[in-house]
Design an enzyme around this catalytic site. Structure first.
Site, mmCIF file in Angstrom:
data_model
loop_
_atom_site.group_PDB
_atom_site.id
_atom_site.type_symbol
_atom_site.label_atom_id
_atom_site.label_comp_id
_atom_site.label_asym_id
_atom_site.label_seq_id
_atom_site.Cartn_x
_atom_site.Cartn_y
_atom_site.Cartn_z
ATOM 1 N N SER A 87 0.817 -1.214 0.000
ATOM 2 C CA SER A 87 0.000 0.000 0.000
ATOM 3 C C SER A 87 0.854 1.268 0.000
ATOM 4 C CB SER A 87 -0.906 0.032 1.238
ATOM 5 O OG SER A 87 -1.700 -1.121 1.293
HETATM 6 N N1 SAH Z 1 -0.078 -5.475 4.121
HETATM 7 C C1 SAH Z 1 0.646 -5.744 2.887
HETATM 8 C C2 SAH Z 1 -0.210 -5.401 1.684
HETATM 9 C C3 SAH Z 1 -0.626 -6.621 1.059
HETATM 10 S S1 SAH Z 1 -1.822 -6.533 -0.242
HETATM 11 C C4 SAH Z 1 1.973 -5.039 2.838
HETATM 12 O O1 SAH Z 1 2.287 -4.253 3.730
HETATM 13 O O2 SAH Z 1 2.745 -5.305 1.902
HETATM 14 C C5 SAH Z 1 -3.028 -7.652 0.408
HETATM 15 C C6 SAH Z 1 -2.530 -9.044 0.745
HETATM 16 O O3 SAH Z 1 -3.654 -9.779 1.230
HETATM 17 C C7 SAH Z 1 -1.981 -9.820 -0.438
HETATM 18 O O4 SAH Z 1 -0.676 -10.234 -0.175
HETATM 19 C C8 SAH Z 1 -2.944 -11.001 -0.574
HETATM 20 O O5 SAH Z 1 -2.317 -12.187 -1.000
HETATM 21 C C9 SAH Z 1 -3.481 -11.117 0.847
HETATM 22 N N2 SAH Z 1 -4.767 -11.804 0.973
HETATM 23 C C10 SAH Z 1 -5.846 -11.744 0.154
HETATM 24 N N3 SAH Z 1 -6.846 -12.524 0.634
HETATM 25 C C11 SAH Z 1 -6.380 -13.095 1.778
HETATM 26 C C12 SAH Z 1 -6.924 -14.011 2.723
HETATM 27 N N4 SAH Z 1 -8.149 -14.514 2.589
HETATM 28 N N5 SAH Z 1 -6.164 -14.356 3.780
HETATM 29 C C13 SAH Z 1 -4.898 -13.884 3.943
HETATM 30 N N6 SAH Z 1 -4.323 -13.030 3.075
HETATM 31 C C14 SAH Z 1 -5.041 -12.637 2.007
#
Ligand code: SAH
Length: 243
Positions: A87
Site C-alpha cells: 500500500s
Molecule cells: N499489508 C501488505 C499489503 C498486502 S496486499 C503489505 O504491507 O505489503 C493484500 C494481501 O492480502 C496480499 O498479499 C494477498 O495475498 C493477501 N490476501 C488476500 N486474501 C487473503 C486471505 N483470505 N487471507 C490472507 N491473506 C489474504
C-alpha cells in the site's frame, strides 16, 4: 600551473566529481524516508507521534521489489509478487493511526504481503500476528521480518478464519477488500476491540471502515474512499452468495 599542482588539481577534481556521482547514483533512503514522513504524512492528517516515528524508522525500500527500490518512498502503492501490492505509505499510516494501538495490545493483520505493514505495527506493540494466503509471500515476509529484527508471527493460510488459538485480539487490520466483515474475525475480536478494513460496496466502490465491537455487535464508521486488491479464499464464495 606546475606539474605538481596540476596533479593535485586533477585528484581534487576526481574526488569531487566521484562524490557527486555517488550521490546521484546511490540513493539516500534515510533522507527520502524523512521527506515522506514530513510531506506525505505529517503534511496531511497523520498526527500520532508514535505512528510518524514508526513510519520514519521502517526501511520500506527493503520490502519492495528491488526493481522499484528507487520509488519506495513515493506517494503511491507498488506491485509485489503474486499480483499483489504494497500500500501507499499514507494509507499504511492512516490505517495504523485509526487503530489507536497501545503498547502490549495484541493485533492481527490479514494479508502480510511484503511484511511492511506488519513491521510498522511491530514498532507500536510486540504482539503482532499476520496471516497471508500466498505461502510464498508469507515465507518471504517472515524471513525479512526476522532478519530486520521485527517481532511478528507470520502464518500461511486463509485469514477469513482468523487465528483462534491466539484470540481474543485487541485490534485487527485487513489489507484486502471484501463485501463483508468475516464473522470469525469479529468473534475473535475482544469487546471494545477495533478492526480496520476496506469494505466493498456497489459498483466495486471501496470504503475504509473502522469497526468497533460494542457489546458483541459491530459499530461501523466510514473513514475514506480507497482502492485495495480483493480478499480471496472463503470470503469470495460468501461474497457471491451475498449478491
Ligand atoms: N499489508 C501488505 C499489503 C498486502 S496486499 C503489505 O504491507 O505489503 C493484500 C494481501 O492480502 C496480499 O498479499 C494477498 O495475498 C493477501 N490476501 C488476500 N486474501 C487473503 C486471505 N483470505 N487471507 C490472507 N491473506 C489474504
Amino acid at each position: 600551473m606546475s606539474g605538481q599542482s596540476k596533479k593535485a588539481f586533477g585528484i581534487l577534481f576526481l574526488l569531487i566529481w566521484g562524490g557527486e556521482a555517488s550521490l546521484l547514483g546511490g540513493q539516500d533512503y534515510d533522507l527520502e524516508r524523512r521527506r515522506m514522513v514530513a510531506f506525505q504524512l505529517a503534511g496531511r492528517d497523520i498526527t500520532d507521534a508514535r505512528v510518524l516515528g514508526a513510519m520514519g524508522r521502517v526501511p520500506r525500500h527493503l520490502f519492495v521489489n528491488p526493481v522499484f527500490r528507487d520509488r519506495a518512498y513515493d506517494d503511491h502503492p507498488l506491485p509485489i509478487e503474486e499480483g499483489q501490492t504494497i500500500s501507499q505509505p499514507y494509507i499504511v499510516a492512516f490505517m495504523t493511526q485509526s487503530l489507536s494501538l497501545r503498547a502490549g495490545e495484541k493485533v492481527l493483520e490479514i494479508g502480510t504481503g511484503s511484511g511492511y505493514q506488519a513491521a510498522v505495527l511491530a514498532c507500536l506493540t510486540d504482539r503482532v500476528y499476520s496471516i497471508e494466503i500466498h505461502c510464498a509471500l508469507a515465507e518471504k515476509a517472515d524471513r525479512l521480518l526476522r532478519r530486520l529484527g521485527y517481532e511478528v508471527r507470520v502464518r500461511c493460510g486463509d485469514g477469513y478464519h482468523g487465528w483462534p488459538e491466539e484470540a481474543p485480539f485487541d485490534a485487527m487490520m485487513i489489507t484486502s477488500a471484501a463485501k463483508l466483515v468475516p464473522e470469525p474475525l469479529l468473534d475473535q475480536l475482544r469487546d471494545g476491540g477495533r478492526l480496520v478494513m476496506p469494505l466493498e460496496g456497489a459498483f466495486g466502490r471501496q470504503v475504509l471502515v473502522l469497526v468497533t465491537k460494542t457489546r458483541g455487535r459491530p459499530v461501523v464508521r466510514r473513514l475514506l474512499d480507497v482502492r485495495f486488491v480483493p480478499m480471496t479464499g472463503e470470503v469470495e464464495s460468501r461474497n457471491k452468495r451475498k449478491k
